[in-house]
Scaffold this active site. Sequence first.
Site, short mmCIF file in Angstrom:
data_model
loop_
_atom_site.label_atom_id
_atom_site.label_comp_id
_atom_site.label_asym_id
_atom_site.label_seq_id
_atom_site.Cartn_x
_atom_site.Cartn_y
_atom_site.Cartn_z
N ASP A 106 34.81 9.18 -106.19
CA ASP A 106 35.07 9.76 -104.87
C ASP A 106 36.56 9.73 -104.55
O ASP A 106 37.18 8.66 -104.59
CB ASP A 106 34.29 8.94 -103.83
CG ASP A 106 34.42 9.50 -102.41
OD1 ASP A 106 34.91 10.62 -102.25
OD2 ASP A 106 34.00 8.78 -101.48
N ASP A 124 30.74 10.59 -94.86
CA ASP A 124 31.70 9.49 -94.75
C ASP A 124 31.68 8.92 -93.33
O ASP A 124 32.21 9.53 -92.40
CB ASP A 124 33.11 10.01 -95.06
CG ASP A 124 33.31 10.29 -96.54
OD1 ASP A 124 32.99 9.41 -97.36
OD2 ASP A 124 33.81 11.39 -96.87
N MET A 178 32.08 3.23 -94.45
CA MET A 178 33.38 2.56 -94.46
C MET A 178 33.51 1.87 -93.11
O MET A 178 34.30 2.26 -92.25
CB MET A 178 34.49 3.59 -94.70
CG MET A 178 34.54 4.05 -96.16
SD MET A 178 35.38 5.62 -96.38
CE MET A 178 34.02 6.73 -96.02
N SER A 223 37.76 18.27 -100.05
CA SER A 223 38.76 19.33 -99.89
C SER A 223 38.63 20.41 -100.96
O SER A 223 38.79 21.60 -100.66
CB SER A 223 40.18 18.75 -99.99
OG SER A 223 40.31 17.69 -99.10
N MET A 226 36.07 4.43 -105.97
CA MET A 226 37.03 5.15 -105.12
C MET A 226 38.30 5.45 -105.92
O MET A 226 38.91 4.55 -106.50
CB MET A 226 37.38 4.33 -103.88
CG MET A 226 36.27 4.15 -102.87
SD MET A 226 35.54 5.70 -102.31
CE MET A 226 36.94 6.50 -101.51
N GLY A 237 39.42 6.38 -96.23
CA GLY A 237 39.89 6.63 -94.86
C GLY A 237 40.18 8.09 -94.57
O GLY A 237 40.01 8.54 -93.45
N PHE A 238 40.63 8.81 -95.58
CA PHE A 238 41.03 10.20 -95.35
C PHE A 238 40.66 11.08 -96.53
O PHE A 238 40.73 10.63 -97.69
CB PHE A 238 42.54 10.30 -95.12
CG PHE A 238 42.98 9.54 -93.90
CD1 PHE A 238 42.98 10.14 -92.64
CD2 PHE A 238 43.37 8.21 -94.00
CE1 PHE A 238 43.36 9.43 -91.51
CE2 PHE A 238 43.75 7.49 -92.87
CZ PHE A 238 43.74 8.10 -91.62
N SER A 247 31.52 16.41 -99.71
CA SER A 247 31.91 15.58 -98.57
C SER A 247 32.25 16.45 -97.36
O SER A 247 33.26 17.16 -97.36
CB SER A 247 33.12 14.71 -98.92
OG SER A 247 33.56 14.06 -97.74
N MET A 295 33.00 6.27 -90.82
CA MET A 295 34.19 5.41 -90.69
C MET A 295 34.29 4.83 -89.28
O MET A 295 33.97 5.51 -88.31
CB MET A 295 35.46 6.23 -90.93
CG MET A 295 35.49 6.92 -92.28
SD MET A 295 37.01 7.87 -92.42
CE MET A 295 36.75 8.67 -94.00
N HIS A 334 28.22 7.26 -97.09
CA HIS A 334 29.23 6.34 -97.61
C HIS A 334 29.81 5.59 -96.40
O HIS A 334 30.56 6.17 -95.62
CB HIS A 334 30.31 7.17 -98.33
CG HIS A 334 31.47 6.36 -98.81
ND1 HIS A 334 32.65 6.94 -99.23
CD2 HIS A 334 31.63 5.02 -98.94
CE1 HIS A 334 33.48 5.99 -99.60
NE2 HIS A 334 32.90 4.82 -99.43
N GLY A 364 39.82 12.95 -104.10
CA GLY A 364 40.78 13.78 -104.83
C GLY A 364 40.23 14.49 -106.05
O GLY A 364 41.00 14.95 -106.89
N HIS A 366 27.74 14.39 -98.93
CA HIS A 366 28.37 13.08 -98.83
C HIS A 366 28.84 12.90 -97.39
O HIS A 366 29.61 13.72 -96.88
CB HIS A 366 29.53 13.02 -99.82
CG HIS A 366 30.21 11.70 -99.92
ND1 HIS A 366 29.75 10.68 -100.72
CD2 HIS A 366 31.33 11.23 -99.32
CE1 HIS A 366 30.57 9.64 -100.62
NE2 HIS A 366 31.54 9.95 -99.78
#
Length: 228
Positions: free
Chosen positions: A185, A43, A76, A208, A145, A150-151, A16, A45, A74, A187, A41
Amino acid sequence: MKMTSAKKPFPIVSASILAADFSRLREEIDAAGQAGADWLHLDVMDGHFVPNISFGPGLINKIRPHTSLVFDAHLMISNPDPFIDRLIEAGAQWLTFPAELELDWQDLAESLHSQNIKTGVALNPETPVEFIKDSVQYFDLVLVMAVQPGFGGQSFNPEILPKIDKLRKIRQDLSEKNSFLISVDGGVNSENITQIVARGVDIVVAGSFIFQSDDYKLAIDMLKSTRC
Ligand code: DX5
Ligand code: ZN
């Protein structure tokens, strides 16, 4: 020359870029690819479906010529319709939509499939698998998820793990009608990858854990080296 390994690299790792250093985005993407990421990935948003804004087709279009990695978008966003064609033109190959939008999934999937685009559906942590029971046959991917969307950088919620079992069961029951992939997806890291892979997912998304690490190859190897 590639070294052959006794262990088959598994699962698919979708990196990501939300966690990448955007001031050096092209280098970051190159580094992720060289380190063994399979997919990127992306994201997208809108500040409405989620309380954050990221990027859209403009940025995707700019990075597309610089990598051959699969583009896994992805979405959102509350109103994806006006963006679908632009995302495809920009180079997205997979488009994953929030289940909570309750779109006409059959119509959407058929339209995307006719353009050679794979279609996914994402389940927020509180959305049960049963919510997509009647539409799951249309999808190529179900994205589970493990954080509130969002973050990046949030903690993995292990309570979502039983959803993977349920999805595998549904997939088994669908048998030849459909064999969607299951992705997790949010963490994902070296501490939780074993339990995720043990449930039988096909794809893990990691932001991350890869881009905040000192060694992207080591991070991706850790995600891929778990076998059960
Ligand atoms: C969250 C995004 C995730 C996120 C993953 O809304 O959908 O894809 O970028 O990032 P990490 O791995 O940092 O949780
Ligand atoms: Zn995502």
